[in-house]
Design a protein around this motif. Structure first.
Motif, PDB file in Angstrom:
ATOM      1  N   ALA A  65       4.407  30.157  -5.864  1.00  0.00           N
ATOM      2  CA  ALA A  65       3.033  30.089  -5.369  1.00  0.00           C
ATOM      3  C   ALA A  65       2.294  31.386  -5.606  1.00  0.00           C
ATOM      4  CB  ALA A  65       3.039  29.745  -3.882  1.00  0.00           C
ATOM      5  N   ALA A  66       2.968  32.534  -5.319  1.00  0.00           N
ATOM      6  CA  ALA A  66       2.294  33.821  -5.498  1.00  0.00           C
ATOM      7  C   ALA A  66       2.004  34.096  -6.961  1.00  0.00           C
ATOM      8  CB  ALA A  66       3.154  34.939  -4.904  1.00  0.00           C
ATOM      9  N   GLU A  67       3.007  33.863  -7.835  1.00  0.00           N
ATOM     10  CA  GLU A  67       2.794  34.139  -9.254  1.00  0.00           C
ATOM     11  C   GLU A  67       1.790  33.176  -9.861  1.00  0.00           C
ATOM     12  OE1 GLU A  67       7.168  36.065 -10.252  1.00  0.00           O
ATOM     13  OE2 GLU A  67       6.699  34.035 -10.925  1.00  0.00           O
ATOM     14  N   LEU A  68       1.785  31.899  -9.409  1.00  0.00           N
ATOM     15  CA  LEU A  68       0.784  30.952  -9.908  1.00  0.00           C
ATOM     16  C   LEU A  68      -0.619  31.390  -9.514  1.00  0.00           C
ATOM     17  CD1 LEU A  68      -0.079  28.300 -11.207  1.00  0.00           C
ATOM     18  CD2 LEU A  68       0.347  27.177  -9.012  1.00  0.00           C
ATOM     19  N   SER A  69      -0.787  31.764  -8.244  1.00  0.00           N
ATOM     20  CA  SER A  69      -2.106  32.215  -7.799  1.00  0.00           C
ATOM     21  C   SER A  69      -2.531  33.459  -8.553  1.00  0.00           C
ATOM     22  CB  SER A  69      -2.083  32.475  -6.294  1.00  0.00           C
ATOM     23  OG  SER A  69      -1.746  31.313  -5.586  1.00  0.00           O
ATOM     24  N   ALA A  70      -1.562  34.376  -8.779  1.00  0.00           N
ATOM     25  CA  ALA A  70      -1.906  35.607  -9.509  1.00  0.00           C
ATOM     26  C   ALA A  70      -2.311  35.298 -10.938  1.00  0.00           C
ATOM     27  CB  ALA A  70      -0.721  36.564  -9.480  1.00  0.00           C
ATOM     28  N   ARG A  71      -1.576  34.383 -11.604  1.00  0.00           N
ATOM     29  CA  ARG A  71      -1.916  34.050 -12.992  1.00  0.00           C
ATOM     30  C   ARG A  71      -3.255  33.336 -13.068  1.00  0.00           C
ATOM     31  NH1 ARG A  71       3.868  32.346 -13.583  1.00  0.00           N
ATOM     32  NH2 ARG A  71       4.968  34.122 -14.459  1.00  0.00           N
ATOM     33  N   LEU A  72      -3.507  32.419 -12.096  1.00  0.00           N
ATOM     34  CA  LEU A  72      -4.793  31.722 -12.109  1.00  0.00           C
ATOM     35  C   LEU A  72      -5.945  32.708 -11.948  1.00  0.00           C
ATOM     36  CD1 LEU A  72      -3.986  28.566  -9.962  1.00  0.00           C
ATOM     37  CD2 LEU A  72      -4.302  28.687 -12.424  1.00  0.00           C
ATOM     38  N   ALA A  73      -5.775  33.654 -11.042  1.00  0.00           N
ATOM     39  CA  ALA A  73      -6.829  34.656 -10.866  1.00  0.00           C
ATOM     40  C   ALA A  73      -6.901  35.582 -12.069  1.00  0.00           C
ATOM     41  CB  ALA A  73      -6.562  35.453  -9.587  1.00  0.00           C
ATOM     42  N   GLN A  74      -5.729  35.953 -12.630  1.00  0.00           N
ATOM     43  CA  GLN A  74      -5.680  36.860 -13.786  1.00  0.00           C
ATOM     44  C   GLN A  74      -6.315  36.222 -15.014  1.00  0.00           C
ATOM     45  OE1 GLN A  74      -1.950  38.927 -14.315  1.00  0.00           O
ATOM     46  NE2 GLN A  74      -2.038  38.657 -16.503  1.00  0.00           N
ATOM     47  N   ASP A  75      -6.038  34.936 -15.249  1.00  0.00           N
ATOM     48  CA  ASP A  75      -6.588  34.223 -16.406  1.00  0.00           C
ATOM     49  C   ASP A  75      -7.974  33.668 -16.143  1.00  0.00           C
ATOM     50  OD1 ASP A  75      -4.205  34.752 -17.616  1.00  0.00           O
ATOM     51  OD2 ASP A  75      -3.325  32.808 -17.156  1.00  0.00           O
ATOM     52  N   GLN A  76      -8.520  33.982 -14.956  1.00  0.00           N
ATOM     53  CA  GLN A  76      -9.870  33.539 -14.575  1.00  0.00           C
ATOM     54  C   GLN A  76      -9.995  32.023 -14.534  1.00  0.00           C
ATOM     55  OE1 GLN A  76     -12.692  35.492 -17.114  1.00  0.00           O
ATOM     56  NE2 GLN A  76     -12.295  37.511 -16.256  1.00  0.00           N
ATOM     57  N   VAL A  77      -8.845  31.323 -14.352  1.00  0.00           N
ATOM     58  CA  VAL A  77      -8.932  29.886 -14.098  1.00  0.00           C
ATOM     59  C   VAL A  77      -9.560  29.645 -12.733  1.00  0.00           C
ATOM     60  CG1 VAL A  77      -7.599  27.767 -13.811  1.00  0.00           C
ATOM     61  CG2 VAL A  77      -6.943  29.441 -15.553  1.00  0.00           C
ATOM     62  N   ILE A  78      -9.159  30.491 -11.766  1.00  0.00           N
ATOM     63  CA  ILE A  78      -9.819  30.508 -10.463  1.00  0.00           C
ATOM     64  C   ILE A  78     -10.479  31.861 -10.324  1.00  0.00           C
ATOM     65  CG2 ILE A  78      -9.487  30.459  -7.972  1.00  0.00           C
ATOM     66  CD1 ILE A  78      -9.208  27.778  -9.217  1.00  0.00           C
ATOM     67  N   ALA A  79     -11.775  31.870 -10.094  1.00  0.00           N
ATOM     68  CA  ALA A  79     -12.511  33.122  -9.992  1.00  0.00           C
ATOM     69  C   ALA A  79     -12.081  33.842  -8.720  1.00  0.00           C
ATOM     70  CB  ALA A  79     -14.010  32.871  -9.991  1.00  0.00           C
ATOM     71  N   SER A  80     -11.315  34.942  -8.876  1.00  0.00           N
ATOM     72  CA  SER A  80     -10.828  35.662  -7.708  1.00  0.00           C
ATOM     73  C   SER A  80     -11.950  36.385  -6.977  1.00  0.00           C
ATOM     74  CB  SER A  80      -9.754  36.663  -8.134  1.00  0.00           C
ATOM     75  OG  SER A  80     -10.273  37.550  -9.114  1.00  0.00           O
ATOM     76  N   ASP A  81     -13.095  36.551  -7.639  1.00  0.00           N
ATOM     77  CA  ASP A  81     -14.216  37.203  -6.966  1.00  0.00           C
ATOM     78  C   ASP A  81     -15.118  36.199  -6.255  1.00  0.00           C
ATOM     79  OD1 ASP A  81     -16.388  37.611  -9.864  1.00  0.00           O
ATOM     80  OD2 ASP A  81     -15.015  36.017  -9.282  1.00  0.00           O
ATOM     81  N   VAL A  82     -14.716  34.950  -6.218  1.00  0.00           N
ATOM     82  CA  VAL A  82     -15.459  33.929  -5.465  1.00  0.00           C
ATOM     83  C   VAL A  82     -14.584  33.516  -4.280  1.00  0.00           C
ATOM     84  CG1 VAL A  82     -16.588  31.696  -5.523  1.00  0.00           C
ATOM     85  CG2 VAL A  82     -16.585  33.142  -7.554  1.00  0.00           C
ATOM     86  N   PRO A  83     -14.800  34.063  -3.087  1.00  0.00           N
ATOM     87  CA  PRO A  83     -13.891  33.802  -1.955  1.00  0.00           C
ATOM     88  C   PRO A  83     -13.748  32.327  -1.645  1.00  0.00           C
ATOM     89  CG  PRO A  83     -15.436  35.579  -1.464  1.00  0.00           C
ATOM     90  CD  PRO A  83     -15.884  34.980  -2.733  1.00  0.00           C
ATOM     91  N   GLU A  84     -14.829  31.551  -1.815  1.00  0.00           N
ATOM     92  CA  GLU A  84     -14.734  30.133  -1.441  1.00  0.00           C
ATOM     93  C   GLU A  84     -13.728  29.389  -2.315  1.00  0.00           C
ATOM     94  OE1 GLU A  84     -17.448  31.848  -1.939  1.00  0.00           O
ATOM     95  OE2 GLU A  84     -18.352  31.939   0.057  1.00  0.00           O
ATOM     96  N   LEU A  85     -13.746  29.633  -3.648  1.00  0.00           N
ATOM     97  CA  LEU A  85     -12.783  28.969  -4.539  1.00  0.00           C
ATOM     98  C   LEU A  85     -11.366  29.443  -4.256  1.00  0.00           C
ATOM     99  CD1 LEU A  85     -14.744  29.087  -7.915  1.00  0.00           C
ATOM    100  CD2 LEU A  85     -14.579  27.196  -6.285  1.00  0.00           C
ATOM    101  N   LEU A  86     -11.203  30.764  -4.034  1.00  0.00           N
ATOM    102  CA  LEU A  86      -9.883  31.300  -3.759  1.00  0.00           C
ATOM    103  C   LEU A  86      -9.342  30.766  -2.437  1.00  0.00           C
ATOM    104  CD1 LEU A  86      -7.818  33.186  -4.981  1.00  0.00           C
ATOM    105  CD2 LEU A  86      -8.883  35.077  -3.764  1.00  0.00           C
ATOM    106  N   GLU A  87     -10.227  30.626  -1.446  1.00  0.00           N
ATOM    107  CA  GLU A  87      -9.787  30.077  -0.149  1.00  0.00           C
ATOM    108  C   GLU A  87      -9.251  28.664  -0.308  1.00  0.00           C
ATOM    109  OE1 GLU A  87     -12.901  29.195   2.500  1.00  0.00           O
ATOM    110  OE2 GLU A  87     -11.606  28.770   4.205  1.00  0.00           O
TER     111      GLU A  87
END
Length: 774
Positions: A65-87
């Motif tokens: 889960a942690a590495e998937l979330s990190a890769r999604l944020a790293q590859d900009q699949v999920i915008a880590s600077d958008v709190p609502e999407l990350l939440e």
């Protein structure tokens, strides 16, 4: 006299059971003490292995889960600077993994998104820290399991900074996924561990850290469920000596000198047997185990066996240990003797052989009866054939079965004929999937599909693709309707559209469980077309009557208006003649009288054009300059615009001549401009503008009348007779304008302006295009 099957089975089974119980009572199991101790050690080893695998399986989803979330944020699949999407991402992962107590993401600028379980409210709590623009805010959100907001509030007193936390510092320094040492969570006061994974940018730097909090109390619950003899226990020791999992969870908490909760170490845990078994492993504050170690020890005069397993892995230096008294495995079994094993084996073999022979003897006539019944059911054997020798119960059952088979065959034949020869389409449809089970020839005629093709289809696939999905037989929608009556559009195999009338009833078995629908289908396409033709004819008759009335009214008005207009023109000419006879006559008076004469003649021409339009003739078309006409039209509505506080701007630009009825085009322009002025006059806005533009577009001249008013009500059907929003309007203006534009070879349409306002566009032919076409 025949022996009853029930009596035969009762006697045989009772005898076998008596023999088996008697053999068990007089026999017992015995083995050597050494073999039992080896078994005990193997059991402890298996317990340790199971505990390790359970812990690894319990914690491995966290890494993923942690590495998937990190890769999604790293590859900009999920915008880590958008709190609502990350939440939402963290919320979904928290729902999938019950062992997670919380997931979070911290960034280098101090921003933080944390989603955790809130057992007190049976909900999920989110903390979002935003640091944009030099302003730091903390928002707390409580949500239910469906992601609906239960409560939302700000926390101005929060000073939490993820960048200072050990998990953040450790993951940022190592640039890889790391595990923290186990500790007691501050909020829930439960044992747990944190896994953190870095989010890297393109240059190898750290953008942020993804973390997962895992409550490891479930591992203690797993250890409590393990059965190691009657009183054995298993526990997990961290490499620093802390006991982090124990069947008794109350032993896992102690208070240090600072008043904070922490784990007890193995030398001070309140389990004296565990201290005696494993306390010696701790040396200089660490516990080191290189390989699996089995041993014995004595506590309070009783001998115990124990096992210590090496760490799970480098990231999780957890040591699994287990102990159990020897007496749990040997005390009872020592009382038995080895020879009883062979007695039990011999009794079991004899009992099995006797039971097999008896069962075959009992089942032989039953098998013959079953074969005979199957052959009769398939029609391969006549029920009148003699019954084989069997039991009385089977003879009685056979008589009843034959009656039911005969009645069922008669019913099936009657139903089959009715089903196949019905003049309406009939089908059986599965209640759970909606698939066709059986269809008659009429259904294939209506749908165009053969029976084999329909057998692989659902009824929903016949529905017209432009209509809402008709999930008539979808069991997932809850309670199924018992009766269905409706009409809908379907699409035949050849792509043509038909209307069908459906009637369906649900068939249930004796237990009330739905079996299938029996559906009848009738093609009503012709009837629906007839209804539509009648409705269309009614509308045309209504429009014809209305057009005739309006034509008579307009013709009368044109006739009556011609007389005063003629008088006005004659009086203006007389006044001009009189002024010409006077010496020193005012030039402005002469210009006014001349304009009165021109406008009266123009009004007459408009009425003449209106009469020609009502008579459905095209009127007189000619080539003329559209720029002059637009300027004149703007002059005509200037007074109305000034009174309404509306600014009318005309931007025609240089245009080539057009070919149309000049008066009719002027009438359309005036009507559209006045509509825009009236729409603006009803508003309270200060800036009121109407803009008239014209340009050459694809062989035509495109004229636009745009305003910045409230726009057109979406509920109004534009260009429809008698549709209006004006209290005193007739609803004919736009309809007449559309007819005029179409009569002059163009088209009229509406566009919505953003952010507000409306734009009406229409086209007219260029004089050059007309000549070229001629």
């Amino acid at each position: 006299m025949r022996i009853s099957l029930g009596a035969m089975l009762a006697i045989g089974l009772a005898g076998l059971q008596f023999i088996a119980v008697l053999a068990v009572v007089f026999s017992s199991y015995v083995t050597s003490e050494r073999a039992l101790l080896d078994h005990a050690r193997e059991l402890l080893s298996d317990v340790g292995t199971n505990a390790i695998e359970h812990s690894r399986g319990f914690l491995s989803p966290a890494r993923g889960a942690a590495e998937l979330s990190a890769r999604l944020a790293q590859d900009q699949v999920i915008a880590s600077d958008v709190p609502e999407l990350l939440e939402r991402l963290l919320f979904q992962q928290l729902q999938f993994a019950p062992q997670f107590s919380g997931l979070y993401h911290g960034t280098e600028d101090g921003s933080f998104v944390y989603v955790m379980r809130d057992p007190e409210r049976d909900a999920f709590r989110t903390k979002i820290i935003r640091t944009g623009g030099g302003v730091r805010t903390t928002e707390l959100i409580w949500r239910d399991k469906d992601y609906s907001v239960l409560e939302r509030r700000m926390d101005p007193a929060d000073t939490y900074d993820p960048r200072t936390r050990p998990w953040y510092v450790l993951a940022r320094d190592k640039l890889t996924t790391v595990w923290t040492d186990p500790y007691i969570f501050f909020s829930s006061q439960r044992p747990g561990i944190t896994l953190a994974s870095p989010v890297l940018d393109g240059s190898g730097g750290v953008k942020g850290i993804v973390g997962v909090d895992i409550e490891i109390s479930d591992i203690s619950s797993f250890l409590a469920r393990l059965r190691i003899g009657r009183s054995g226990r298993a526990l997990i020791i961290h490499s620093n000596g802390d006991v982090i999992a124990h069947p008794d969870k109350a032993l896992l908490k102690t208070v240090d000198s600072n008043g904070q909760l922490r784990f007890p170490d193995i030398q001070h845990v309140e389990d004296p047997i565990a201290r005696a078994a494993f306390g010696h492993l701790m040396d200089n504050g660490t516990v080191s185990v290189e390989e699996e170690t089995l041993s014995q020890f004595i506590y309070n005069g009783e001998t115990y066996v124990s096992v210590v397993m090496p760490p799970i892995n480098d990231n999780l230096p957890w040591i699994t240990a287990a102990y159990a008294p020897e007496s749990d495995f040997t005390q009872v079994i020592k009382m038995n003797r080895r020879d009883n094993i062979w007695i039990a084996v011999l009794v079991a073999a004899i009992t099995g052989l006797c039971g097999l022979g008896l069962a075959n003897y009992i089942y032989k006539p039953v098998r013959a009866f079953a074969v005979r019944s199957a052959l009769i059911s398939q029609g391969e054997l006549d029920p009148a054939e003699p019954l084989p020798a069997t039991y009385q119960e089977l003879e009685n059952a056979n008589a009843t079965l034959m009656q039911q088979i005969a009645a069922r065959r008669a019913t099936e034949m009657e139903y089959g004929k009715t089903f196949q020869l019905s003049s309406r389409g009939m089908a059986q449809i599965d209640a759970e999937t909606g698939r066709f089970l059986r269809v008659n020839d009429k259904v294939t005629d209506i749908t165009g599909y053969d029976a084999a093709t329909l057998a692989g289809m659902t009824f929903a696939e016949l529905a017209h693709p432009d209509d809402p999905r008709f999930l008539l037989f979808d069991a997932a929608q809850g309670s199924l309707p018992h009766e269905i009556n409706r009409e809908l559009r379907c699409q035949r195999r050849d792509g043509s559209t038909i209307w069908v009338a459906l009637d369906a009833i649900m068939i249930f078995n004796l237990d009330g469980k739905p079996l299938h629908y029996v559906l009848t289908m009738e093609d009503i396409t012709q009837a629906r077309q007839t209804e539509d033709q009648i409705a269309e004819l009614s509308r045309e008759l209504s429009n014809l009557s209305r057009d005739k009335t309006l034509g008579q009214m307009a013709a009368g008005l044109a006739h009556e208006l011609n007389q005063p207009l003629t008088a006005i023109a004659q009086n203006a000419d007389s006044a001009l003649y009189a002024v010409d006879q006077l010496a020193g006559a005012d030039s402005e008076l002469r210009a006014t009288l001349h304009e009165i004469a021109e406008q009266s003649m123009r009004a007459g021409e408009i009425i003449k054009a209106l009469r020609g339009f009502i008579r459905r003739d095209e009127g007189i078309r000619s080539d003329f300059d559209l720029t002059d006409l637009i300027q004149q039209t703007g002059h005509l509505v200037r007074a109305e615009a000034r009174a309404a506080g509306v600014k009318v701007s005309v931007e025609p630009g240089p245009l080539p001549p057009i070919h149309a009825n000049r008066l009719q085009i002027a009438q359309v322009l005036v009507n559209l401009i006045r509509n825009a002025i009236e729409a603006l006059a009803s508003t309270s806005q200060a800036d009121r503008q109407v803009r008239i533009t014209a340009r050459v577009d694809n062989g035509h001249v495109l004229l636009s009348v745009a305003d910045n008013g409230p726009g057109v009500d979406p509920n109004i059907r534009l260009f429809t007779d008698f549709e209006t929003t004006k209290p005193s309007g007739m609803g004919l203006g736009l309809s007449i304008c559309q007819s005029i534009v179409q009569a002059n070879g163009g088209r009229l349409w509406h566009e919505r302006r953003e952010p507000r306002g409306a734009r009406f566009n229409f086209t007219v032919d260029l004089a050059e295009v007309r000549k070229g076409a001629a």
